[in-house]
Design an enzyme around this catalytic site. Structure first.
Site, PDB file in Angstrom:
ATOM      1  CG  HIS A  72      -1.955  -1.040   1.249  1.00  0.00           C
ATOM      2  ND1 HIS A  72      -3.104  -0.946   1.989  1.00  0.00           N
ATOM      3  CD2 HIS A  72      -2.040  -2.228   0.597  1.00  0.00           C
ATOM      4  CE1 HIS A  72      -3.856  -2.012   1.790  1.00  0.00           C
ATOM      5  NE2 HIS A  72      -3.221  -2.814   0.958  1.00  0.00           N
ATOM      6  CE1 TYR A 201      -4.710   3.274   9.313  1.00  0.00           C
ATOM      7  CE2 TYR A 201      -5.162   3.084  11.657  1.00  0.00           C
ATOM      8  CZ  TYR A 201      -4.422   2.726  10.553  1.00  0.00           C
ATOM      9  OH  TYR A 201      -3.396   1.821  10.679  1.00  0.00           O
ATOM     10  N   PRO A 293      -2.930  -0.682  19.006  1.00  0.00           N
ATOM     11  CG  PRO A 293      -4.689  -2.125  18.479  1.00  0.00           C
ATOM     12  CD  PRO A 293      -4.035  -1.439  19.627  1.00  0.00           C
ATOM     13  CE  LYS A 297       5.007   3.022  13.440  1.00  0.00           C
ATOM     14  NZ  LYS A 297       4.674   2.364  12.155  1.00  0.00           N
ATOM     15  CE1 TYR A 385      -0.601   3.403   9.857  1.00  0.00           C
ATOM     16  CE2 TYR A 385       0.327   2.546   7.817  1.00  0.00           C
ATOM     17  CZ  TYR A 385      -0.620   2.486   8.823  1.00  0.00           C
ATOM     18  OH  TYR A 385      -1.580   1.499   8.796  1.00  0.00           O
TER      19      TYR A 385
HETATM   20  P1  RFL Z   1       4.022 -12.346  20.970  1.00  0.00           P
HETATM   21  O1  RFL Z   1       3.514 -12.343  19.595  1.00  0.00           O
HETATM   22  O2  RFL Z   1       3.049 -12.128  22.076  1.00  0.00           O
HETATM   23  O3  RFL Z   1       4.782 -13.719  21.179  1.00  0.00           O
HETATM   24  C1  RFL Z   1       5.186 -14.148  22.452  1.00  0.00           C
HETATM   25  C2  RFL Z   1       5.270 -15.658  22.426  1.00  0.00           C
HETATM   26  O4  RFL Z   1       5.732 -16.095  23.710  1.00  0.00           O
HETATM   27  C3  RFL Z   1       4.953 -17.196  24.143  1.00  0.00           C
HETATM   28  N1  RFL Z   1       4.974 -17.275  25.625  1.00  0.00           N
HETATM   29  C4  RFL Z   1       5.693 -18.168  26.300  1.00  0.00           C
HETATM   30  N2  RFL Z   1       6.518 -19.141  25.895  1.00  0.00           N
HETATM   31  C5  RFL Z   1       7.106 -19.905  26.852  1.00  0.00           C
HETATM   32  N3  RFL Z   1       6.847 -19.748  28.184  1.00  0.00           N
HETATM   33  C6  RFL Z   1       6.006 -18.790  28.625  1.00  0.00           C
HETATM   34  N4  RFL Z   1       5.764 -18.660  29.928  1.00  0.00           N
HETATM   35  C7  RFL Z   1       5.405 -17.936  27.672  1.00  0.00           C
HETATM   36  N5  RFL Z   1       4.535 -16.908  27.750  1.00  0.00           N
HETATM   37  C8  RFL Z   1       4.287 -16.510  26.502  1.00  0.00           C
HETATM   38  C9  RFL Z   1       3.564 -16.909  23.580  1.00  0.00           C
HETATM   39  O5  RFL Z   1       2.788 -18.095  23.499  1.00  0.00           O
HETATM   40  C10 RFL Z   1       3.908 -16.315  22.223  1.00  0.00           C
HETATM   41  O6  RFL Z   1       3.974 -17.293  21.220  1.00  0.00           O
HETATM   42  O7  RFL Z   1       5.165 -11.239  21.166  1.00  0.00           O
HETATM   43  P2  RFL Z   1       6.262 -10.651  20.147  1.00  0.00           P
HETATM   44  O8  RFL Z   1       7.023 -11.730  19.473  1.00  0.00           O
HETATM   45  O9  RFL Z   1       6.971  -9.619  20.914  1.00  0.00           O
HETATM   46  O10 RFL Z   1       5.387  -9.936  18.991  1.00  0.00           O
HETATM   47  C11 RFL Z   1       4.606  -8.816  19.256  1.00  0.00           C
HETATM   48  C12 RFL Z   1       3.375  -8.781  18.347  1.00  0.00           C
HETATM   49  O11 RFL Z   1       2.696 -10.016  18.443  1.00  0.00           O
HETATM   50  C13 RFL Z   1       2.426  -7.620  18.663  1.00  0.00           C
HETATM   51  O12 RFL Z   1       3.143  -6.477  19.045  1.00  0.00           O
HETATM   52  C14 RFL Z   1       1.517  -7.273  17.469  1.00  0.00           C
HETATM   53  O13 RFL Z   1       0.578  -8.294  17.230  1.00  0.00           O
HETATM   54  C15 RFL Z   1       0.778  -5.938  17.714  1.00  0.00           C
HETATM   55  N6  RFL Z   1      -0.162  -5.590  16.624  1.00  0.00           N
HETATM   56  C16 RFL Z   1       0.290  -5.007  15.480  1.00  0.00           C
HETATM   57  N7  RFL Z   1       1.605  -4.785  15.281  1.00  0.00           N
HETATM   58  C17 RFL Z   1       2.047  -4.284  14.097  1.00  0.00           C
HETATM   59  O14 RFL Z   1       3.258  -4.062  13.967  1.00  0.00           O
HETATM   60  N8  RFL Z   1       1.203  -4.010  13.047  1.00  0.00           N
HETATM   61  C18 RFL Z   1      -0.136  -4.203  13.171  1.00  0.00           C
HETATM   62  O15 RFL Z   1      -0.868  -3.999  12.200  1.00  0.00           O
HETATM   63  C19 RFL Z   1      -0.648  -4.684  14.420  1.00  0.00           C
HETATM   64  N9  RFL Z   1      -1.959  -4.910  14.585  1.00  0.00           N
HETATM   65  C20 RFL Z   1      -1.535  -5.859  16.784  1.00  0.00           C
HETATM   66  C21 RFL Z   1      -2.411  -5.488  15.736  1.00  0.00           C
HETATM   67  C22 RFL Z   1      -2.034  -6.480  17.915  1.00  0.00           C
HETATM   68  C23 RFL Z   1      -3.391  -6.711  18.024  1.00  0.00           C
HETATM   69  N10 RFL Z   1      -3.851  -7.363  19.188  1.00  0.00           N
HETATM   70  C24 RFL Z   1      -4.499  -8.615  19.142  1.00  0.00           C
HETATM   71  C25 RFL Z   1      -3.386  -6.911  20.464  1.00  0.00           C
HETATM   72  C26 RFL Z   1      -3.775  -5.724  15.844  1.00  0.00           C
HETATM   73  C27 RFL Z   1      -4.277  -6.305  17.013  1.00  0.00           C
HETATM   74  C28 RFL Z   1      -5.756  -6.492  17.128  1.00  0.00           C
HETATM   75  C1  PHB Z   2      -4.684  -5.084  10.626  1.00  0.00           C
HETATM   76  O1  PHB Z   2      -4.841  -5.219   9.404  1.00  0.00           O
HETATM   77  O2  PHB Z   2      -4.838  -6.030  11.412  1.00  0.00           O
HETATM   78  C2  PHB Z   2      -4.315  -3.756  11.180  1.00  0.00           C
HETATM   79  C3  PHB Z   2      -4.103  -2.697  10.315  1.00  0.00           C
HETATM   80  C4  PHB Z   2      -3.763  -1.445  10.837  1.00  0.00           C
HETATM   81  C5  PHB Z   2      -3.659  -1.275  12.209  1.00  0.00           C
HETATM   82  C6  PHB Z   2      -3.867  -2.343  13.061  1.00  0.00           C
HETATM   83  C7  PHB Z   2      -4.198  -3.586  12.551  1.00  0.00           C
HETATM   84  O3  PHB Z   2      -3.365  -0.050  12.706  1.00  0.00           O
END
Ligand code: RFL
Ligand code: PHB
Length: 406
Positions: A72, A201, A293, A297, A385
């Site tokens: 995008h 957004y 979110p 980031k 962004y």
């Molecule tokens: P994770 O992904 O939480 O992975 C951590 C892993 O550790 C495991 N774990 C354990 N393992 C062993 N022993 C234990 N005691 C443990 N406790 C936990 C877990 O099972 C897991 O597998 O952390 P990591 O690697 O730091 O990654 C971070 C990302 O997952 C997170 O920041 C993003 O998902 C945030 N996020 C977004 N980030 C973006 O950069 N772009 C996006 O578009 C974006 N959209 C989002 C998001 C997060 C969202 N939610 C659900 C909060 C959209 C949403 C809705």
């Molecule tokens: C997504 O596609 O899951 C998404 C996109 C933009 C955001 C957060 C999540 O800011």
């Protein structure tokens, strides 16, 4: 068992670190509490910054992302019923974002680790950290009822917000700063064709809405809801009615409805743990910081943290020097705080706060008007962004492999 770097958590941070270190000939074991199916099926992020995409490509795990991800060039901001485009590519000298689901990144990284003979221990229970202030830190865990110990040179705590690694840094040297928002996001995956070529957004008086995508067949949308609301209160009909109310516009733009195949509600917080290191333990990603979110980031920060950490570990194993490792937390936190600022700003500009008056709402609209009409302001949004550069200040340190030139 013995390894050079013991990694707790097989999320984007842990798997990417394991992959980057493998490319440099550094051995790791990843210990994950969930199963492979669970980590490959968890629906989360979607937006990858240019730097994340470049690193995935340069390290040889970008093939499927290049084919199936969607590039995008801009995003759209909608307020007062009107849509305004931020042309990120033009404003940042050619940088773009790629929409490619986090669980697809996870699948690609797990496949690369498995193919290279990397060790990932799934379904590990009661994971704990020991002797982190010594040169032989240890990870203990149970697997199928049996106790295990891994002796390491270093431990990388990549276990997300609720994992044990952050807690292993003693309270007296750890400061935690946080803000909890009175907002939640109800996220859906729906089987519909794309509604718009770019993300929308929306600031609406009924609350924020985000239109995103996953594939030609499946779309990802979000609605601002009360963080304490129960997903059971949200029938598919109610979700579509609310999306229509917040996003449809008078020029004829209308949300496309279809079967909702997944829905859930997440709460939103900003959180930073300072310091991110103690002794031979380094924490990365959500283990150290959380962003709401809205700025997309979280995953991207996880990747930039482990990029710094992999460089630090490489420097140590190549030369015995610890200059980068000693500054790991400081280097990462500079970028993290900027991403915190951006995510906080996007969140407060776009969500309706029930505690706010019409005065604050008008300020939000003025801010959106400014951002979409001033080149200076839209450039600031665009460069944040698409992602600020991955920096290792003071070092012109490149990955050692010819294919890694980020
Ligand atoms: P994770 O992904 O939480 O992975 C951590 C892993 O550790 C495991 N774990 C354990 N393992 C062993 N022993 C234990 N005691 C443990 N406790 C936990 C877990 O099972 C897991 O597998 O952390 P990591 O690697 O730091 O990654 C971070 C990302 O997952 C997170 O920041 C993003 O998902 C945030 N996020 C977004 N980030 C973006 O950069 N772009 C996006 O578009 C974006 N959209 C989002 C998001 C997060 C969202 N939610 C659900 C909060 C959209 C949403 C809705
Ligand atoms: C997504 O596609 O899951 C998404 C996109 C933009 C955001 C957060 C999540 O800011």
């Amino acid at each position: 068992m013995r390894t050079q770097v013991g990694i707790i958590g097989a999320g984007p941070a842990g798997l990417m670190l394991s992959h980057l270190l493998h490319l440099q000939g550094i051995e790791t074991i990843v210990i994950e509490k969930r199963s492979r199916e669970e980590i490959e099926g968890t629906i989360r992020a979607g937006v990858l910054e240019q730097g994340t995409v470049d690193l995935l490509n340069a390290s040889g795990v970008g093939e499927r992302m290049l084919k199936e991800g969607h590039i995008h060039q801009g995003i759209e901001l909608q307020f007062n019923g009107n849509r305004h485009r931020i042309n990120m590519e033009e404003l940042t000298g050619g940088k773009k974002i790629t929409v490619y689901a986090q669980h697809e990144v996870i699948k690609d990284l797990v496949a690369a680790r498995v193919q290279a003979g990397g060790k990932i221990i799934f379904n590990a229970d009661h994971v704990s950290l020991h002797d982190i202030e010594t040169e032989e830190p240890k990870i203990r865990f149970e697997k199928e009822g049996m106790g295990n110990e891994i002796v390491c040179d270093f431990i990388a705590g990549c276990d997300g917000f609720h994992g044990p690694s952050r807690q292993a840094i003693p309270n007296i040297i750890r400061t935690e700063k946080q803000k909890v928002y009175p907002f939640g996001w109800l996220g859906i995956l729906a089987e519909t064709p794309p509604v718009n070529p770019e993300l929308i957004y929306t600031n609406h008086e009924r609350g924020f809405a985000l239109i995103s995508t996953r594939s030609p067949e499946v779309q990802r949308h979000y609605l601002q809801v009360d963080p304490n609301d129960d997903i059971k209160n949200w029938s598919d009909d109610r979700i579509w009615t609310e999306l229509h109310a917040r996003v449809d516009s008078e020029d004829g733009f209308k949300m496309k409805e279809g079967p909702i195949i997944q829905k859930n509600i997440v709460s939103m917080r900003s959180f930073v743990c300072e310091t991110m290191q103690h002794g031979r333990l380094f924490i990365a990603g959500d283990a150290a910081h959380i962003v709401p979110p809205t700025g997309a980031k979280g995953l991207n920060l996880a990747i930039s943290d482990v990029y710094v950490l992999s460089n630090g570990l490489l420097q140590f194993y190549q030369s015995g020097k610890k200059e980068i490792l000693d500054q790991y937390s400081e280097i990462c936190l500079r970028r993290i705080w900027k991403a915190q600022r951006f995510s906080y700003w996007m969140t407060t500009m776009l969500h309706r706060d029930v505690n706010h008056s019409s005065y604050e709402y008008q300020i939000q609209l003025a801010e959106l008007d400014y951002v979409t009409s001033s080149i200076a302001a839209s450039t600031s949004l665009a460069e944040n962004y698409v992602g600020l550069p991955f920096e290792i200040p003071g070092y012109n340190f490149k990955m050692n492999s010819a294919s890694l030139s980020v």
